[in-house]
Every structure is written in C-alpha cells, then in structure tokens.
Scaffold this active site. Structure first.
Site, mmCIF file in Angstrom:
data_model
loop_
_atom_site.group_PDB
_atom_site.id
_atom_site.type_symbol
_atom_site.label_atom_id
_atom_site.label_comp_id
_atom_site.label_asym_id
_atom_site.label_seq_id
_atom_site.Cartn_x
_atom_site.Cartn_y
_atom_site.Cartn_z
ATOM 1 N N ILE A 21 31.133 33.622 39.785
ATOM 2 C CA ILE A 21 31.965 32.508 39.319
ATOM 3 C C ILE A 21 33.322 32.510 40.016
ATOM 4 C CG2 ILE A 21 33.262 31.642 37.332
ATOM 5 C CD1 ILE A 21 30.891 32.363 35.565
ATOM 6 N N ASP A 66 44.168 46.276 40.489
ATOM 7 C CA ASP A 66 43.588 46.495 39.163
ATOM 8 C C ASP A 66 44.420 45.684 38.176
ATOM 9 O OD1 ASP A 66 42.752 47.364 36.680
ATOM 10 O OD2 ASP A 66 42.864 49.498 37.161
ATOM 11 N N ASN A 93 39.801 35.414 35.861
ATOM 12 C CA ASN A 93 38.349 35.548 35.843
ATOM 13 C C ASN A 93 37.892 37.011 35.814
ATOM 14 O OD1 ASN A 93 35.457 34.618 36.452
ATOM 15 N ND2 ASN A 93 35.909 35.886 38.243
ATOM 16 N N TYR A 158 32.031 43.472 24.873
ATOM 17 C CA TYR A 158 32.153 42.296 25.742
ATOM 18 C C TYR A 158 32.526 41.058 24.930
ATOM 19 C CZ TYR A 158 30.760 38.634 29.063
ATOM 20 O OH TYR A 158 30.739 37.526 29.877
ATOM 21 N N LYS A 162 36.057 38.701 24.836
ATOM 22 C CA LYS A 162 36.089 37.254 25.090
ATOM 23 C C LYS A 162 36.720 36.511 23.907
ATOM 24 C CE LYS A 162 34.207 37.446 29.157
ATOM 25 N NZ LYS A 162 35.016 37.158 30.368
#
Length: 269
Positions: A21, A66, A93, A158, A162
């Site tokens: 992406i 980083d 991203n 994860y 988000k």
C-alpha cells in the site's frame, strides 16, 4: 495542491513507503506531480524506487528511519524539509504487518509493544514532527484497518493498534484544525499485497468469499482515496475514517463459507 494540477509541487512523505500500500501511495502522488519522500526501516530499501520516480520536474528521495524512534523521526523530517523545501502531506502507513495469527494467550509483551511502537507511537511522532513544519492547508492521512472496529481473530495487538490510530486521528484533527491542518484515516479491508499473494489459494478464497464485491482490493485503490483526502476536493473533511473493504463491514452478518452464502441467498443446504 490545486484540483487541476493536483499535487504538482507538493511535498509528500509516506512512511512504510517501500512496498504494498505504501508504495502504491508513493507512486500515485508522484504520478500526480508531487515531490515524494519514501520512508522505510531498512537502509537502501527505497533507493531504487526513488531513482525511478525522480524526473527533471519532481524529486524523490529515500529517507530510512525507525518511526518509533523520536530522534530518527526528527532527523527524517529535518531532511525532508531541507531537501524538498518543506512538507505538505504526511501519510502514516508504517506498521508491523499481521503476518501470522497469534492466539491471545500466546501473544508476548514484546510483540504487543512493537505493534504499538511502530503503529501508534510512530504515527504520533511523525504527525507531530510534520505538523510543526506544515503551513495552513497541510494534511495527514493515517492508514488504519477494518480491524480497528471489526476484530480479526488471533490479532489482538494489531487490531488494538489500529483502534488507537483511529482515536488519534479524531483527537489530532480537533487539536490541529486551528492551525489549518487536516487529519483523516483510511481503513482498508483485504488488499491484494505481498502477504495476501503469499497465502494458499484456498485461504485467499476464504478471505474473499464474504466480500460483497467478490474480490480483494488493490493498493492503487487505497492510494486513490489517500490522494483524494490530501487534495483540495477534501478541504472540508477532517477527523474522518474512510473504509475501503468492498462492502465487507456493512453486512449485519458476514458469511464465511459457500454453504452459508447459499443459505443467505435462499438456497438449500
């Protein structure tokens, strides 16, 4: 960033911009005339892409860093500002990919902390450093996931990361609006990237089956929304999360097998 020339002359930084992406977003902005800074974690990973995208009219530079390291982020933004002459758009991203599912009781604190370090901490650090250098009209686009609101099984770190990114998007939009800056997010569903192509075809089919549009999305489709949110056409949009999932999340119940799909269509089982 006019609607006519779109991003000719704009300065754009994309974190995690070397593949999937992120790369699609970099290529879309560059294709619409923007100068692009391509962030990756590994030294040299984005050098070839930067060479490919550089022309007489636009610059493309690789800026390895980083994003969880505040010193590295500050140095990266200083370099972007110096070499591109400023920054107009930031796309957050960079993320630790959901490469494998980890059951709740097998999740380690190290993995939890790494997810938040790159996803949540990195998004904050890059947004702050970029916002300090942006003028009115600047824009931040964060990449979330449908996992922020529709949990994946065995992906608690994860999904939690988000969710934090989406909360941050709304709070940052409120805080930065008086400075003339906008902050929005994109929540992709299944996207045909390296991870998706690397899984067995039967697993790919199982992921695609519940999607109303019947397929995985593409990185270019995510990039199209990213450029829209950064354009003047979205000048009155801030604090929003745009979902790109082929209709998956609008269903009251997601069928997970051909049998269930046939049953929902009124067929026999």
């Amino acid at each position: 960033m006019s609607a006519g020339g779109r991003f000719r002359g704009a300065r754009v930084l994309v974190t995690g911009g070397g593949r999937n992406i992120g790369r699609a977003i970099v290529e879309r902005f560059a294709g619409e005339g923007a100068h692009v800074a391509i962030n990756t974690l590994a030294e040299g990973e984005a050098d070839e892409l930067a060479k490919q995208l550089s022309t007489d009219e636009r610059r493309a530079i690789a800026v390895p860093a980083d994003v969880s390291d505040p010193t590295a982020v500050e140095q990266m933004l200083t370099r972007v500002h110096s070499e591109l002459g400023g920054i107009d758009v930031l796309v957050n991203n960079a993320a630790v990919p959901m490469l494998g599912r980890v059951p709740f009781f097998e999740l380690t604190l190290t993995e939890w902390d790494r997810q938040f370090a790159v996803g949540a901490r990195g998004t904050y650090l890059c947004t702050r450093a970029a916002a300090e250098r942006m003028g009115p009209g600047g824009c931040v686009v964060n990449i979330s996931s449908i996992g922020a609101t529709k949990a994946h099984r065995d992906a608690v770190a994860y999904d939690a990361t988000k969710g934090a990114i989406e909360s941050f998007t709304r709070a940052a939009a409120l805080e930065l609006a008086p400075h003339g800056l906008r902050v929005n997010a994109i929540a992709p569903g299944a996207i045909s990237n390296d991870r998706f192509q690397g899984i067995p075809s039967a697993v790919q089919a199982a992921e695609v089956t519940p999607i109303p549009l019947g397929r995985a999305g593409t990185g270019d489709e995510v990039a199209g929304v990213a450029t829209f949110l950064a354009s003047d056409d979205a000048a009155y949009i801030t604090g929003q999360v745009i979902t790109i999932d082929g209709g998956l999340s609008v269903q009251a119940r997601q069928a997970t097998s051909e049998v269930e799909l046939e049953s929902e269509r009124g067929g026999t089982t």
